[in-house]
Design a protein around this motif. Structure first.
Motif: not given
Length: 122
Positions: A90-93, A115-119
């Protein structure tokens, strides 16, 4: 003006998969290296994987065997296929490009997407 735009983030369960994409736009002649970084809340931004225009890739130890980076140098795009995702992913990529040869670009300056958020839920 060189711009990087990421897409493909979202919410996924542990063990699931996501594919991130990044497109570089502008009057680009070539890009030497493209990469994905990530930044979790309260942590520094770390390299996930990078790939040269010729296709040579390197990975952080934490994602080896689960993530695959690929590049389309003709279209200046880079993808990150993420499998077997874990909550720690989980992070902003962020997409990154270095060694950019383009109108109005400075070769030694890295370019970043927003950035794009992955949760990843447990």
């Amino acid at each position: 003006q060189v711009q990087l735009v990421e897409s493909g983030g979202g919410l996924v369960q542990t063990g699931g998969s996501l594919r991130l994409s990044c497109a570089a736009s502008g009057s680009i002649f070539s890009i030497n290296v493209m990469a994905w970084f990530r930044q979790a809340p309260g942590k520094q931004r770390d390299l996930v994987a990078n790939i040269t225009a010729g296709g040579f890739a390197t990975y952080a130890d934490s994602v080896k065997g689960r993530f695959t980076i690929s590049i389309d140098s003709d279209n200046n795009t880079v993808d990150l296929q993420m499998n077997d995702l874990e909550p720690d992913d989980t992070a902003v990529y962020y997409c990154n490009a270095e060694g950019v040869v383009a109108d109005g670009a400075h070769y030694g300056i890295p370019y970043w997407g927003k950035g794009t958020l992955v949760t990843v839920s447990s």
